[in-house]
Structure formats: C-alpha cells, structure tokens
Design a protein around this motif. Structure first.
Motif, mmCIF file in Angstrom:
data_model
loop_
_atom_site.group_PDB
_atom_site.id
_atom_site.type_symbol
_atom_site.label_atom_id
_atom_site.label_comp_id
_atom_site.label_asym_id
_atom_site.label_seq_id
_atom_site.Cartn_x
_atom_site.Cartn_y
_atom_site.Cartn_z
ATOM 1 N N VAL A 1 0.855 -1.195 0.000
ATOM 2 C CA VAL A 1 0.000 0.000 0.000
ATOM 3 C C VAL A 1 0.882 1.234 0.000
ATOM 4 O O VAL A 1 2.068 1.186 0.364
ATOM 5 C CB VAL A 1 -0.936 0.022 1.221
ATOM 6 N N ASP A 2 0.295 2.375 -0.393
ATOM 7 C CA ASP A 2 1.038 3.631 -0.339
ATOM 8 C C ASP A 2 0.866 4.267 1.027
ATOM 9 O O ASP A 2 0.284 3.667 1.946
ATOM 10 C CB ASP A 2 0.624 4.556 -1.476
ATOM 11 N N ALA A 3 1.351 5.495 1.174
ATOM 12 C CA ALA A 3 1.309 6.165 2.478
ATOM 13 C C ALA A 3 -0.115 6.382 2.974
ATOM 14 O O ALA A 3 -0.359 6.479 4.183
ATOM 15 C CB ALA A 3 2.061 7.488 2.405
ATOM 16 N N ALA A 4 -1.070 6.435 2.031
ATOM 17 C CA ALA A 4 -2.467 6.649 2.415
ATOM 18 C C ALA A 4 -3.207 5.332 2.624
ATOM 19 O O ALA A 4 -4.407 5.344 2.903
ATOM 20 C CB ALA A 4 -3.172 7.478 1.346
ATOM 21 N N GLY A 5 -2.507 4.228 2.477
ATOM 22 C CA GLY A 5 -3.147 2.935 2.682
ATOM 23 C C GLY A 5 -3.822 2.379 1.462
ATOM 24 O O GLY A 5 -4.537 1.376 1.556
ATOM 25 N N ARG A 6 -3.596 3.001 0.272
ATOM 26 C CA ARG A 6 -4.209 2.508 -0.953
ATOM 27 C C ARG A 6 -3.328 1.443 -1.597
ATOM 28 O O ARG A 6 -2.096 1.557 -1.555
ATOM 29 C CB ARG A 6 -4.421 3.668 -1.930
ATOM 30 N N PRO A 7 -3.939 0.413 -2.187
ATOM 31 C CA PRO A 7 -3.139 -0.632 -2.828
ATOM 32 C C PRO A 7 -2.231 -0.076 -3.919
ATOM 33 O O PRO A 7 -2.597 0.904 -4.594
ATOM 34 C CB PRO A 7 -4.195 -1.568 -3.426
ATOM 35 N N VAL A 8 -1.075 -0.671 -4.066
ATOM 36 C CA VAL A 8 -0.129 -0.288 -5.115
ATOM 37 C C VAL A 8 -0.061 -1.442 -6.108
ATOM 38 O O VAL A 8 0.655 -2.428 -5.881
ATOM 39 C CB VAL A 8 1.263 0.019 -4.536
ATOM 40 N N PRO A 9 -0.817 -1.352 -7.208
ATOM 41 C CA PRO A 9 -0.783 -2.443 -8.192
ATOM 42 C C PRO A 9 0.585 -2.515 -8.882
ATOM 43 O O PRO A 9 1.285 -1.513 -9.015
ATOM 44 C CB PRO A 9 -1.874 -2.047 -9.193
ATOM 45 N N ALA A 10 0.934 -3.712 -9.297
ATOM 46 C CA ALA A 10 2.137 -3.960 -10.098
ATOM 47 C C ALA A 10 3.431 -3.625 -9.375
ATOM 48 O O ALA A 10 4.482 -3.495 -10.009
ATOM 49 C CB ALA A 10 2.059 -3.196 -11.422
ATOM 50 N N ALA A 11 3.389 -3.493 -8.038
ATOM 51 C CA ALA A 11 4.633 -3.274 -7.290
ATOM 52 C C ALA A 11 5.472 -4.543 -7.327
ATOM 53 O O ALA A 11 4.948 -5.658 -7.283
ATOM 54 C CB ALA A 11 4.314 -2.891 -5.850
ATOM 55 N N ASN A 12 6.760 -4.360 -7.428
ATOM 56 C CA ASN A 12 7.682 -5.498 -7.399
ATOM 57 C C ASN A 12 8.154 -5.739 -5.973
ATOM 58 O O ASN A 12 8.626 -4.807 -5.308
ATOM 59 C CB ASN A 12 8.876 -5.246 -8.303
ATOM 60 N N VAL A 13 8.029 -6.977 -5.512
ATOM 61 C CA VAL A 13 8.470 -7.355 -4.172
ATOM 62 C C VAL A 13 9.592 -8.390 -4.335
ATOM 63 O O VAL A 13 9.362 -9.486 -4.843
ATOM 64 C CB VAL A 13 7.326 -7.951 -3.335
ATOM 65 N N ILE A 14 10.790 -8.015 -3.925
ATOM 66 C CA ILE A 14 11.944 -8.912 -4.016
ATOM 67 C C ILE A 14 12.054 -9.676 -2.700
ATOM 68 O O ILE A 14 12.240 -9.075 -1.634
ATOM 69 C CB ILE A 14 13.232 -8.141 -4.310
ATOM 70 N N VAL A 15 11.924 -10.987 -2.774
ATOM 71 C CA VAL A 15 11.918 -11.856 -1.599
ATOM 72 C C VAL A 15 13.253 -12.602 -1.565
ATOM 73 O O VAL A 15 13.569 -13.357 -2.489
ATOM 74 C CB VAL A 15 10.746 -12.848 -1.658
ATOM 75 N N THR A 16 14.035 -12.400 -0.499
ATOM 76 C CA THR A 16 15.362 -13.015 -0.386
ATOM 77 C C THR A 16 15.460 -13.778 0.927
ATOM 78 O O THR A 16 15.284 -13.196 2.001
ATOM 79 C CB THR A 16 16.471 -11.951 -0.438
ATOM 80 N N MET A 17 15.762 -15.084 0.844
ATOM 81 C CA MET A 17 15.917 -15.877 2.059
ATOM 82 C C MET A 17 17.261 -15.563 2.699
ATOM 83 O O MET A 17 18.301 -15.625 2.038
ATOM 84 C CB MET A 17 15.821 -17.377 1.755
ATOM 85 N N SER A 18 17.249 -15.251 3.980
ATOM 86 C CA SER A 18 18.494 -15.016 4.712
ATOM 87 C C SER A 18 18.914 -16.232 5.523
ATOM 88 O O SER A 18 20.105 -16.411 5.809
ATOM 89 C CB SER A 18 18.349 -13.809 5.636
#
Length: 641
Positions: free
Chosen positions: A250-267
């Motif tokens: 979500v953005d600062a106002a709590g609205r969904p952010v479509p098409a955002a890239n989330v990089i998931v890295t196992m530590s």
C-alpha cells in the motif's frame, strides 16, 4: 570345497567399534599425506594382482553353525559371468555379522596404501524388499584382525547385483595373512554369491578413470527416480517444508499499489544445514601460537577452512572441544570458537557431548574417572561437570547430546535389560542416566536434550536400535526429559537402506518430538557413490518432517577423521558430493521477485525460513525494505514511493 568351523574373529562388532574406526581413519589420513609423493600418473593403465585363489568357489573357507541348520552349497549360476555360485542359508539370526562368514586367505602380499578392489555378485533368495545383512570385510586373519574394508551389501532383489568396491590398505598384509570375508551371521537370510575376486593395483595415488568406471555398489533404490520412499519424501518437502508468504503493498495513504515489485530473499532456512568444525581451525592463527597450539595447517588452509565454514553452512558446532576431557582441559578454546561462530552470523547449534560413558578408549572420560574410581566420586564428578559446562554455555547452545552411544558405552551407568540384550552392571546404578538428563534440564532449561547414537540409522543393528527405544522409555518413566534422537549417519560403504531407516523413525516417532542427523559422512573413495549417498540421504532427511537439522562430521579431507569428507578434497577441489550439496541447498532456498496484483497483493509458496523483503518501483528505486521476516506470514508493506 573347504568349509571349516574355525571362526575368524573380527576386531569390532557388527556395528563397528568407534575406536577401530578412529584408527582406520587415522591410517587413511596418513595415506593421503604421502600419496602425492608416490609418482603414479593419473589415467595410466594399471596391472591388477589377484589376491585370492582363481577358483574362489572351490577354495572357500569360513565358519557357521551347521547344528543350527546353516547350509552352504555350490549351485549353477546361469546367465552370469561365472559358472557356479555359493548358495547360503542362514537358519537363525545371530548377534553379530561375523557369527557366520565365508572367508578366503590372501595369496599375495599387500602394502599399506595399495589400492584394492573387492568384486562379487550377490542376489537375495528371501522376501522381496527385505535387504540382506551381508558385510564384506578385508582384514588380518589373526589378531589383532585389523581391517581395511568393512562394508555392506544390502541387496533386496532376486536379480544379481554386482559390487566392485575400491578401498585402500591401511596396513601391510603379508601373503597369507589377509582374509577377505563375506559375513552374514546377524540375520536369518538366504542368498547366492559368486564372481568373487580381490585385486591389488599397488601404490597408485590417482585412480585411473578407466578403473573408476568399473566400480559398482548397489543399495536399494540407488538411482531409482520413482522409488516409493523418494516419491513420499519429495511430496513431504512440498507439503511440510514450504509455507505461504502473502504481502500486501500500500502507499502512504493505505491505498493498494498495483504492479509493485516485491523482491523476496531468504536469509536463513528454518532447517539447519551444518557441520562440525575444529575450534583451532576457526580461531587459531599464526599470531596466537604462543598462547595456544594451533593445528598443524598452513595459514592458507585455515583461511579457506574458515571461509568454507561461513559460506557452506547455516550452523556450526565443534568436533571434540565440548567433550568432557577437552572442556576441562581448555574451556576457553571452545568458548572462543563459539564466539567466532556467532560473529559469522551462523548459529552455534549443537553441544557434543556431555557424557560419553565408556572407559575405553581413554579420551571419552577425564583421567580421574577410571576403573576402580569410587562410585560416589564418579556420580558427583559427572553431575558437577554437567552443571559446570551447561552453566557456562547456557543460552548459547540450542541442543545437547546429553549421552553419547549408551548401548556400547555403559561403564558408568550400566545397561538396562531389553528383549534383545541382557542388563549389564556399571559403576553406578542405571538410574544415574536419568539423573544426568534431569541435571541437564535444570542447568539449561531452553536447550533441546538429545540421545545420540549410531547403528540405528547408518547401518542397522536391531539389538542396538531396540536398546535405544527401551532406554528412552526408561528415561521418561523415571521423569527425565528426552526431546530428540541424534542419528549419527556414518554411512561409508554400508550405504543407506531407506526401508530400515523408515522403520527406525516409526519406532522413535511416538517417543520424541524431533530428529537430527548429527554426524554425516561416508568412508569411500568412489566419488559416484559419494554423490548418490549425499543426494539420497539429503532428500530422505529433508522429506521426513520431524528432522530439524543435517550436520556433517567435517567437510574437508585435510581435517577429517576418515580423510573422506563430503565436500572438498585435500586440495580444496569440490567433490561431486559437494556439488550435490550445493545443488540441493539452492533448490531448497527461495529467492524470488513477486509482482503485486490489482489489489496490491503478492503471494508465493516459499521454503520456511527468515526473509528480507524489498519493494521497488519501475525504475528500480527501493521504496520499502523490511528487517528479517519469519515465515509463514501475512505482511502489509507501506511504500515510500
């Protein structure tokens, strides 16, 4: 055919004495130190010297119990490279494999360091799926019966299986002094064997590729991609080692952010992939020699050792430095090593061990606890030691082997009676072992308490396994806490038999909450077998949900008790088994980039562990980065974009 009742004893029992294995390991290490100077050329054709008589069917000797109905006879062997075979019927199970054996004397001298190959064909005449308990051995025919080969041949099929097992002679064997044996006395079983030879290739340092291509070793389901145990394990990995990760962006106002890239890295994986290390190897340097002796290793090797320990494993422990005698001699050495492990970001996982209750060899107990030491002193010293070591390491060690190998090592606490073995008196009453577990639970309540043993997973000895099952029941009935079983995993040429291993887990399953492989290695010079054993054992263990960790007993040939470590050879070249280790660890690690949907949601099925997450915009700018996130989780990330 010669078949006598002159029994040829062995120096060890069916489950291998640890003292013998240490001596053999030292000899193997010594061989590799001098092998480079032998001048043999890799790939050069080698002439084989036969060590047994040409007709091994006609010249077989050995011992069995004809009065009990045991029988050995010669039979035709159609469709094989040999005309006749020996058919063996063992009417009743014995205690040890060497209670009945076929045996052949050597006909030529063998030098320490010679490359030998033992070849034979075998097929089971028993129930399909039941593995033979057949044990090839090459040893002195008379005392002290020093062995250079002690293997297994767990055939579970009526089809002929060929074995060609390479090994090094660990001592000189004068002509006629050696004995090749096929031991079969530990089980009621029937089988046929033929094509038996043992050949020497002399002082060859590097195994020619053409010869290596002839090596053969069978164990049930080796190379079978559709084996039932493998299918089950792979399904369990998907079902139990993975979990759902759900991220809402979500953005600062709590609205969904479509098409955002989330990089998931196992530590870090939730499963512990580790190794034992030498305290001196990881903490000692040339600058420290005046304060404490270092391993006799070049500094370059120590640097590579430390780098490999940090990069290959998620957790580390110590070979010997936490054992009772070493701990009392120099506790600072172990504590320094534990501090170094913590500084690498690795977990210090295992304490090995608090009590190894055997008088012999004398490195198991401190020097003032010997035969004849008064019982009250032994009891007080043992409890004080547990309180001292756990008190000084409290909170730093996740799990402890409270007692190591209690079936074979019972001089202090004795042995309880079971259906498979009689009671044996010790210096202390058998309730002493209950006191040790209770003392450990008080000294470090957070530590997981293990019973650690061998021959219950890495080459099954039914009496050994039955004893450990009964001992856990005895401990719990006495109010002791036993959280887990440590399976040592010294496979070597015994190889895994997954039906036996599955049966072992079924026995312990209602008794303990967790398992771990605590001392994995294999004594072999066949790289293809090393790789297959590594792959299959890793899959079986990771696919068994109650296992929490898999620890190697060393990773480099230059600092390994058998000189046959799983990952690196003496020159730091990665072995095929090491490549398997890296391949499977990569396969079981999740590193992925997710793209949020129209509602800002991103989902993935990931291996359980600790993760770092980053949200980035289309230009690659990091909008939000988390700290470590433990799966499974549902997480809302507010971007700064």
């Amino acid at each position: 055919m010669l078949y006598t009742m002159n029994r040829v004893p062995a120096i060890d029992d069916d489950v291998r004495s640890r003292a013998w294995r240490k001596a053999v390991g030292g000899a193997i290490k010594a061989f590799w130190v001098v092998a480079a100077a032998l001048g043999a050329i890799a790939g050069q054709a080698q002439t084989a010297t036969p060590l047994l008589a040409a007709d091994t069917i006609a010249t077989v000797g050995g011992y069995n119990d004809a009065a009990a109905g045991d029988a050995v006879k010669v039979v035709p062997a159609a469709g094989t490279p040999f005309a006749t075979a020996l058919r063996i019927n063992r009417a009743a199970a014995g205690t040890n494999s060497y209670d009945a054996a076929l045996a052949w004397p050597t006909r030529a001298a063998v030098r320490k360091g010679d490359l030998l190959v033992a070849t034979f064909y075998v097929r089971s005449l028993g129930d399909a799926g039941a593995a033979l308990r057949l044990q090839p051995s090459f040893q002195l025919a008379d005392a002290p019966y020093t062995a250079s080969l002690l293997a297994g041949a767990p055939v579970d099929t009526g089809s002929w299986q060929r074995y060609a097992i390479p090994f090094r002679a660990t001592i000189d064997y004068p002509s006629g002094a050696g004995s090749f044996q096929l031991r079969y006395g530990a089980a009621r079983q029937a089988f046929e064997v033929g094509g038996i030879t043992v050949e020497s290739y002399g002082q060859v340092a590097d195994i020619p590729p053409a010869l290596a291509a002839t090596f053969a070793f069978y164990y049930p389901d080796r190379g079978n991609p559709t084996a039932a145990w493998r299918t089950s394990a792979l399904a369990a990995i998907e079902a139990t080692r993975k979990t759902d990760l759900i991220v809402r962006v979500v953005d600062a106002a709590g609205r969904p952010v479509p098409a955002a890239n989330v990089i998931v890295t196992m530590s870090a994986s939730a499963f512990h992939w580790g190794s034992a290390v030498s305290a001196n190897a990881v903490t000692c340097s040339n600058r420290q020699r005046a304060r404490r002796p270092c391993l006799n290793l070049p500094e370059a090797d120590r640097l590579k050792y430390r780098a490999a320990a940090k990069t290959e494993f998620s957790e580390l422990s110590l070979y010997n430095d936490l054992k009772w005698p070493e701990w009392e001699a120099d506790p600072a050495r172990a504590l320094d090593a534990m501090t170094w492990v913590g500084q690498t970001g690795r977990a210090f996982a295992r304490g090995h061990n608090l009590v190894w209750p055997g008088f012999e060899p004398d490195y198991k107990l401190p020097g003032d606890i010997r035969p004849g030491t008064p019982a009250d002193m032994v009891a007080a010293r043992t409890l004080a030691h547990i309180a001292d070591e756990l008190g000084r390491t409290r909170g730093r060690v996740a799990e402890w082997d409270v007692v190591n190998e209690p079936y074979d090592n019972h001089d202090l606490q004795g042995r309880i009676a079971t259906s498979a073995a009689p009671a044996i008196a010790g210096v202390l009453p058998t309730t002493a072992i209950i006191d040790w577990y209770k003392a450990a639970a008080i000294a470090d309540p957070a530590a997981r308490l293990f019973l650690n043993d061998y021959a219950i997973f890495d080459g099954l000895d039914p009496a050994h396994r039955a004893y450990d099952v009964a001992l856990i029941d005895y401990l719990k009935a006495g109010g002791a806490r036993v959280d887990a079983i440590g399976f040592q995993g010294h496979f070597g040429h015994s190889a895994p038999v997954f039906t036996d291993m599955t049966a072992t887990l079924a026995l312990f399953d209602p008794r303990v909450a967790a398992y771990a492989v605590t001392e994995f290695d294999f004594e072999t010079i066949d790289p293809a077998m090393q790789a297959d054993v590594m792959r299959d054992t890793m899959i079986f263990v990771f696919g068994s949900p109650k296992f929490t960790g898999f620890q190697m007993w060393g990773f480099w040939d230059g600092d390994h008790w058998l000189g046959s470590a799983p990952l690196f050879d003496r020159n730091w070249v990665l072995k095929p088994s090491g490549a398997v280790w890296r391949e499977l660890r990569r396969k079981w690690t999740t590193n992925v980039t997710l793209r949020a949907d129209a509602s800002g949601m991103a989902r993935a099925r990931v291996f359980k562990g600790t993760y770092n997450l980053r949200v980035v915009d289309a230009a690659g700018k990091v909008c939000r980065s988390t700290g470590k996130v433990l799966t499974p989780t549902t997480l809302t990330l507010s971007t700064g974009c």
